[in-house]
Design a protein around this motif. Sequence first.
Motif, mmCIF file in Angstrom:
data_model
loop_
_atom_site.group_PDB
_atom_site.id
_atom_site.type_symbol
_atom_site.label_atom_id
_atom_site.label_comp_id
_atom_site.label_asym_id
_atom_site.label_seq_id
_atom_site.Cartn_x
_atom_site.Cartn_y
_atom_site.Cartn_z
ATOM 1 N N GLY A 257 0.799 -1.225 0.000
ATOM 2 C CA GLY A 257 0.000 0.000 0.000
ATOM 3 C C GLY A 257 0.823 1.261 0.000
ATOM 4 O O GLY A 257 0.264 2.371 0.041
ATOM 5 N N ILE A 258 2.159 1.133 -0.054
ATOM 6 C CA ILE A 258 3.045 2.299 -0.161
ATOM 7 C C ILE A 258 3.643 2.272 -1.562
ATOM 8 O O ILE A 258 4.317 1.307 -1.943
ATOM 9 C CB ILE A 258 4.154 2.271 0.899
ATOM 10 C CG1 ILE A 258 3.555 2.177 2.298
ATOM 11 C CG2 ILE A 258 5.046 3.504 0.776
ATOM 12 C CD1 ILE A 258 4.588 1.989 3.404
ATOM 13 N N ILE A 281 -3.979 0.357 -8.581
ATOM 14 C CA ILE A 281 -3.851 1.032 -7.291
ATOM 15 C C ILE A 281 -4.924 2.109 -7.241
ATOM 16 O O ILE A 281 -4.942 3.025 -8.066
ATOM 17 C CB ILE A 281 -2.461 1.673 -7.138
ATOM 18 C CG1 ILE A 281 -1.363 0.637 -7.316
ATOM 19 C CG2 ILE A 281 -2.324 2.360 -5.777
ATOM 20 C CD1 ILE A 281 0.014 1.251 -7.521
ATOM 21 N N SER A 282 -5.831 2.010 -6.288
ATOM 22 C CA SER A 282 -6.940 2.955 -6.234
ATOM 23 C C SER A 282 -7.061 3.564 -4.850
ATOM 24 O O SER A 282 -6.797 2.915 -3.833
ATOM 25 C CB SER A 282 -8.253 2.261 -6.604
ATOM 26 O OG SER A 282 -9.356 3.146 -6.454
ATOM 27 N N ALA A 283 -7.492 4.822 -4.828
ATOM 28 C CA ALA A 283 -7.713 5.529 -3.566
ATOM 29 C C ALA A 283 -9.146 5.399 -3.077
ATOM 30 O O ALA A 283 -9.473 5.911 -2.003
ATOM 31 C CB ALA A 283 -7.368 7.011 -3.751
ATOM 32 N N GLU A 364 -2.261 -7.905 8.278
ATOM 33 C CA GLU A 364 -2.089 -8.527 6.960
ATOM 34 C C GLU A 364 -0.903 -7.966 6.204
ATOM 35 O O GLU A 364 -0.700 -8.270 5.027
ATOM 36 C CB GLU A 364 -3.371 -8.343 6.137
ATOM 37 C CG GLU A 364 -4.584 -9.017 6.759
ATOM 38 C CD GLU A 364 -5.834 -8.815 5.935
ATOM 39 O OE1 GLU A 364 -5.763 -8.069 4.931
ATOM 40 O OE2 GLU A 364 -6.884 -9.390 6.280
ATOM 41 N N GLY A 365 -0.118 -7.109 6.846
ATOM 42 C CA GLY A 365 1.074 -6.565 6.205
ATOM 43 C C GLY A 365 0.810 -5.389 5.298
ATOM 44 O O GLY A 365 1.648 -5.044 4.457
ATOM 45 N N PRO A 393 -4.121 8.034 10.106
ATOM 46 C CA PRO A 393 -4.459 6.795 9.389
ATOM 47 C C PRO A 393 -4.149 6.922 7.903
ATOM 48 O O PRO A 393 -4.247 8.012 7.317
ATOM 49 C CB PRO A 393 -5.960 6.656 9.638
ATOM 50 C CG PRO A 393 -6.439 8.059 9.844
ATOM 51 C CD PRO A 393 -5.318 8.777 10.537
ATOM 52 N N ALA A 394 -3.788 5.824 7.284
ATOM 53 C CA ALA A 394 -3.517 5.806 5.848
ATOM 54 C C ALA A 394 -3.547 4.372 5.357
ATOM 55 O O ALA A 394 -2.765 3.535 5.829
ATOM 56 C CB ALA A 394 -2.168 6.445 5.547
ATOM 57 N N GLN A 395 -4.431 4.083 4.439
ATOM 58 C CA GLN A 395 -4.437 2.774 3.796
ATOM 59 C C GLN A 395 -3.785 2.830 2.408
ATOM 60 O O GLN A 395 -3.640 1.806 1.738
ATOM 61 C CB GLN A 395 -5.862 2.242 3.658
ATOM 62 C CG GLN A 395 -6.594 2.065 4.990
ATOM 63 C CD GLN A 395 -7.207 3.364 5.486
ATOM 64 O OE1 GLN A 395 -7.904 4.061 4.740
ATOM 65 N NE2 GLN A 395 -6.960 3.703 6.742
ATOM 66 N N LEU A 396 -3.408 4.041 1.992
ATOM 67 C CA LEU A 396 -2.646 4.222 0.752
ATOM 68 C C LEU A 396 -1.691 5.378 0.965
ATOM 69 O O LEU A 396 -2.109 6.473 1.355
ATOM 70 C CB LEU A 396 -3.575 4.505 -0.436
ATOM 71 C CG LEU A 396 -2.904 4.826 -1.770
ATOM 72 C CD1 LEU A 396 -2.080 3.639 -2.262
ATOM 73 C CD2 LEU A 396 -3.934 5.236 -2.835
#
Length: 487
Positions: A257-258, A281-283, A364-365, A393-396
Amino acid sequence: MADPKGFMTTPREVAARRPADERVRDWSEVYPGSPGRALLPIISQQAGRCMDCGIPFCHSGCPLGNLIPEWNDLVWRDEWQTALERLHATNNFPEFTGRLCPAPCETACVVGITGDPVTIKNVEVAIIDKAWDDSRVVPQQPEWHTAKTVAVIGSGPAGLAAAQQLTRAGHTVVVYERADAIGGLLRYGIPEFKMEKSVLDRRLKQMVLEGTQFFPSVTIGEDITGPELLERFEAVVLAIGATKARDLPAEGRELAGIHQAMEYLPQANRVAVGQQVEGQISAAGRDVVIIGGGDTGADCLGTALRQGARSVTQLEIMPTPPSTRPTHQPWPTYPMTFKVSSAHEEGGERLYAVSTTRFVGDDEGRVAGLDLTEVRFEGGRFVPVEGSERHIPAQLVLLAMGFVGPETTIAEQLGVELDERGNIRRDEQFATNVPGVFACGDAGRGQSLIVWAIAEGRSAAKGVDEYLSGASKLPRPIGPEVRQLLV
């Protein structure tokens, strides 16, 4: 000059963008129709603000040396064809710079010393967009063919400018591009909302009709080696850009996700024009953090908002820029001031003077957030501010921290020398240490502006033409003295 009192009586005015809540729902350019069409109702009066000063410092601000006072006056007089000719005399692709250039010419405008500068960039794009609408941009065939062959490696603005100039000088020019379509970062790096790809495609069609040959999906160094290039062509122009991205070696960098910005943006650009991207890769629905406060970061911001991000935060390690020109960046230099791009108008949050200390993952890494701290510049380095640590927080996470230099496979195969910064070393003729091999754009200069890329492509073309023909009638927009002054 144009209107003798225009700079005193007419206020600066720019075209209004479409409402933010409307434009984030599509990928079309942020101006209605096109920026040039949006400006036409006011462009004559805005061009009339040019005071035709005795020494036009806008020329020094523009690496291309655009003839700005001339075409301002011609637009004010409604002489659009002559204005187009003066514009094209120094700039192969004004529709690109009129949309994407940060306009250093305007910060050097004499009117801007005590007031608002002339809307130079707006006049430029109005001239060229109107010319395309009126079918006045036509192929320019060379007067003769030299039978000399040139390979241009890379099809970004530097490579395209070099190719067009050399084709018009009568050489047989072949452009190689490793991507599946021509255009370099213009194709897959610049979002559709900043420049629709139809703008690029119509210029490429002109170049094909002039005789330039394009070969996408060819990786030089693999499909064709350096020695094979030298065997097939009498000159080679390296316009490969500076595509090695700067990384952030913080704890947790390996988490899923980075991504680098140039992993993310090309996929979004493909989807925006109707292509399918497997595993895109989607936001969408995610908290997005963009590390880097420059233009690429803003491109990621606008893209993430259009994809439906839950939140977007853009981080910058430097402090908040001032709103007005700082004293240590006096006119006519380009000042580092606070800017609001179209993407910033649309949403998101910007945090300045902060540094990421580590990335935090889930079970889940995948990245789930990051820790950051405020910083201050002290003793030549950034120092954490005690007690300012926080978690967001950041998932992307998108890394948009610039580029460190060109990829060197082809340079190594050709035996081309690099400078101390890892860029391709070249002389005042843009020639490398290998006879017949030239370099231009970001590959030799380092990461820079589109206007510099076009200027360097034009200059390199003159160097190549002189090498092949002994003399050249092509213009040289940047002399060595000017280059050193403006670097």
